[in-house]
Design a protein around this motif. Structure first.
Motif, PDB file in Angstrom:
ATOM      1  N   PRO A  67      41.497  -4.070  25.551  1.00 48.61           N
ATOM      2  CA  PRO A  67      42.822  -4.285  26.136  1.00 48.61           C
ATOM      3  C   PRO A  67      43.830  -4.857  25.141  1.00 48.61           C
ATOM      4  N   SER A  68      43.362  -5.714  24.222  1.00 52.08           N
ATOM      5  CA  SER A  68      44.263  -6.291  23.224  1.00 52.08           C
ATOM      6  C   SER A  68      44.753  -5.242  22.243  1.00 52.08           C
ATOM      7  N   THR A  69      43.905  -4.266  21.951  1.00 48.81           N
ATOM      8  CA  THR A  69      44.248  -3.233  20.974  1.00 48.81           C
ATOM      9  C   THR A  69      45.163  -2.172  21.567  1.00 48.81           C
ATOM     10  N   ILE A  70      44.915  -1.812  22.840  1.00 52.82           N
ATOM     11  CA  ILE A  70      45.713  -0.777  23.490  1.00 52.82           C
ATOM     12  C   ILE A  70      46.184  -1.303  24.846  1.00 52.82           C
ATOM     13  N   PRO A  71      47.093  -2.292  24.847  1.00 50.21           N
ATOM     14  CA  PRO A  71      47.518  -2.897  26.118  1.00 50.21           C
ATOM     15  C   PRO A  71      48.222  -1.921  27.054  1.00 50.21           C
ATOM     16  N   GLU A  72      48.938  -0.955  26.485  1.00 50.52           N
ATOM     17  CA  GLU A  72      49.664  -0.011  27.332  1.00 50.52           C
ATOM     18  C   GLU A  72      48.698   0.821  28.172  1.00 50.52           C
ATOM     19  N   GLU A  73      47.514   1.082  27.643  1.00 51.88           N
ATOM     20  CA  GLU A  73      46.506   1.802  28.422  1.00 51.88           C
ATOM     21  C   GLU A  73      45.939   0.902  29.514  1.00 51.88           C
ATOM     22  N   ALA A  74      45.596  -0.347  29.146  1.00 49.54           N
ATOM     23  CA  ALA A  74      45.000  -1.281  30.101  1.00 49.54           C
ATOM     24  C   ALA A  74      45.927  -1.544  31.279  1.00 49.54           C
ATOM     25  N   LEU A  75      47.240  -1.601  31.012  1.00 51.09           N
ATOM     26  CA  LEU A  75      48.206  -1.917  32.074  1.00 51.09           C
ATOM     27  C   LEU A  75      48.305  -0.809  33.124  1.00 51.09           C
ATOM     28  N   LYS A  76      47.720   0.353  32.864  1.00 49.09           N
ATOM     29  CA  LYS A  76      47.660   1.395  33.875  1.00 49.09           C
ATOM     30  C   LYS A  76      46.635   1.051  34.953  1.00 49.09           C
ATOM     31  N   TYR A  77      45.757   0.086  34.615  1.00 43.27           N
ATOM     32  CA  TYR A  77      44.649  -0.230  35.519  1.00 43.27           C
ATOM     33  C   TYR A  77      44.676  -1.669  36.030  1.00 43.27           C
ATOM     34  N   CYS A  78      45.469  -2.534  35.404  1.00 43.12           N
ATOM     35  CA  CYS A  78      45.488  -3.946  35.805  1.00 43.12           C
ATOM     36  C   CYS A  78      46.927  -4.448  35.877  1.00 43.12           C
ATOM     37  N   ASP A  79      47.091  -5.688  36.272  1.00 41.45           N
ATOM     38  CA  ASP A  79      48.432  -6.266  36.408  1.00 41.45           C
ATOM     39  C   ASP A  79      48.917  -6.951  35.138  1.00 41.45           C
ATOM     40  N   THR A  80      47.972  -7.560  34.406  1.00 40.62           N
ATOM     41  CA  THR A  80      48.333  -8.370  33.242  1.00 40.62           C
ATOM     42  C   THR A  80      47.306  -8.174  32.142  1.00 40.62           C
ATOM     43  N   VAL A  81      47.782  -8.145  30.902  1.00 39.48           N
ATOM     44  CA  VAL A  81      46.897  -8.068  29.735  1.00 39.48           C
ATOM     45  C   VAL A  81      47.138  -9.287  28.853  1.00 39.48           C
ATOM     46  N   VAL A  82      46.041  -9.881  28.373  1.00 40.10           N
ATOM     47  CA  VAL A  82      46.127 -10.984  27.411  1.00 40.10           C
ATOM     48  C   VAL A  82      45.717 -10.446  26.049  1.00 40.10           C
ATOM     49  N   LEU A  83      46.600 -10.572  25.074  1.00 44.14           N
ATOM     50  CA  LEU A  83      46.316 -10.126  23.716  1.00 44.14           C
ATOM     51  C   LEU A  83      45.764 -11.296  22.911  1.00 44.14           C
ATOM     52  N   GLY A  84      44.606 -11.091  22.286  1.00 46.11           N
ATOM     53  CA  GLY A  84      44.016 -12.137  21.450  1.00 46.11           C
ATOM     54  C   GLY A  84      43.355 -13.229  22.260  1.00 46.11           C
ATOM     55  N   ASP A  85      43.287 -14.443  21.683  1.00 49.93           N
ATOM     56  CA  ASP A  85      42.653 -15.581  22.345  1.00 49.93           C
ATOM     57  C   ASP A  85      43.386 -15.936  23.632  1.00 49.93           C
ATOM     58  N   ALA A  86      42.625 -16.116  24.695  1.00 48.51           N
ATOM     59  CA  ALA A  86      43.239 -16.460  25.983  1.00 48.51           C
ATOM     60  C   ALA A  86      43.464 -17.961  26.134  1.00 48.51           C
ATOM     61  N   GLU A  87      42.668 -18.780  25.451  1.00 42.92           N
ATOM     62  CA  GLU A  87      42.753 -20.230  25.657  1.00 42.92           C
ATOM     63  C   GLU A  87      44.160 -20.803  25.477  1.00 42.92           C
ATOM     64  N   PRO A  88      44.918 -20.415  24.441  1.00 41.28           N
ATOM     65  CA  PRO A  88      46.244 -21.016  24.244  1.00 41.28           C
ATOM     66  C   PRO A  88      47.251 -20.710  25.357  1.00 41.28           C
ATOM     67  N   VAL A  89      47.007 -19.640  26.133  1.00 46.76           N
ATOM     68  CA  VAL A  89      47.992 -19.245  27.148  1.00 46.76           C
ATOM     69  C   VAL A  89      47.431 -19.293  28.566  1.00 46.76           C
ATOM     70  N   TRP A  90      46.172 -19.666  28.720  1.00 47.81           N
ATOM     71  CA  TRP A  90      45.550 -19.554  30.040  1.00 47.81           C
ATOM     72  C   TRP A  90      46.202 -20.476  31.072  1.00 47.81           C
ATOM     73  N   GLU A  91      46.502 -21.705  30.703  1.00 51.49           N
ATOM     74  CA  GLU A  91      47.141 -22.611  31.666  1.00 51.49           C
ATOM     75  C   GLU A  91      48.535 -22.109  32.046  1.00 51.49           C
ATOM     76  N   GLU A  92      49.239 -21.493  31.112  1.00 47.84           N
ATOM     77  CA  GLU A  92      50.540 -20.895  31.413  1.00 47.84           C
ATOM     78  C   GLU A  92      50.374 -19.741  32.400  1.00 47.84           C
ATOM     79  N   ILE A  93      49.342 -18.935  32.189  1.00 48.11           N
ATOM     80  CA  ILE A  93      49.080 -17.803  33.074  1.00 48.11           C
ATOM     81  C   ILE A  93      48.804 -18.287  34.499  1.00 48.11           C
ATOM     82  N   ILE A  94      47.965 -19.300  34.623  1.00 47.07           N
ATOM     83  CA  ILE A  94      47.645 -19.833  35.945  1.00 47.07           C
ATOM     84  C   ILE A  94      48.899 -20.401  36.602  1.00 47.07           C
TER      85      ILE A  94
END
Length: 240
Positions: A67-94
């Motif tokens: 999903p990080s490499t081809i986010p435009e493809e992943a977004l056809k199947y999900c609502d949100t894509v996280v690129l790279g490490d999720a830890e730095p942005v996870w609390e923001e996402i929640i």
């Protein structure tokens, strides 16, 4: 292991459950929010799982190498894509989810790994796995054409402090251990010295009986085979 790290960064008022289809069939429980990590080899199944949850009206976040490499493809199947490490942005996402302001894409910054929270491995059934896992670095300096690690981490190679690694090693309960690092040995003299220093500390703690594991394995480049000092200390540290 990656999902256990994300669980550690999830606010305490959330209840987290981790399911791993590699070891047990999914039961597709209801949830407020679903996160799916996927590699190149598992991405098709990841999209299938995402579709099932989206049909239930449950938002889906996807991350991982594919999903990080081809986010435009992943977004056809999900609502949100996280690129790279999720830890730095996870609390923001929640936080955004709780405010009904979930974005379609978040990018985790390439941050220093010092102070990384311990993964919540209590959320998985350890008896389902043949070995325990730990990660001491992220990225790889090499650019092998068969591997996506260097692209995923933008050609960076970050190391966790040795003492933080030792602390986590003391929490692991399996007899066999796997270092999930893309390259535990590194590529230059500084990384090589860090590998040897880590092995020396592991050897010290093994003599004290601080660890439950008896042997371990890791990904390393073939160049280590000509490094007798590194091989000596790896064996002393319990490398199988």
């Amino acid at each position: 292991l990656g999902l256990c790290y994300i669980a550690a960064y999830t606010p305490s008022h959330w209840e987290v459950e981790i399911q791993d289809e590699q070891v047990k069939e999914l039961d597709f429980k209801d949830a407020d929010l679903v996160g799916i990590t996927a590699t190149v080899g598992s991405i098709v199944r990841g999209y299938e799982i995402s579709k099932i949850y989206k049909e239930k009206g449950i938002p889906v976040i996807m991350g991982g190498v594919q999903p990080s490499t081809i986010p435009e493809e992943a977004l056809k199947y999900c609502d949100t894509v996280v690129l790279g490490d999720a830890e730095p942005v996870w609390e923001e996402i929640i936080s955004d989810f709780e405010k009904s302001q979930l974005k379609s894409q978040y990018t985790g910054a390439i941050e220093d790994l010092a102070g990384l929270k311990l993964p919540k491995t209590d959320l998985i059934d350890k008896d389902m796995y043949l070995f325990g896992s730990i990660n001491t670095s992220r990225g790889c300096p090499f650019r092998c054409n068969f591997c996506a690690i260097h692209e995923f981490y933008h050609h960076t190679y970050r190391l966790r402090p040795i003492e933080e690694v030792i602390t986590e090693l003391k929490t692991l309960t399996h007899k066999v251990l796997f270092f999930t690092d893309g390259n535990l040995y590194g590529y230059n003299e500084s990384a090589r010295k860090r590998f040897i220093d880590l092995c020396k500390r592991m050897a010290e703690e093994r003599k004290k009986g601080s660890f439950k594991f008896k042997t371990w394995m890791a990904y390393v480049p073939t160049g280590i085979l000509s490094d007798n000092e590194a091989l000596y200390w790896a064996k002393k540290a319990g490398c199988g």
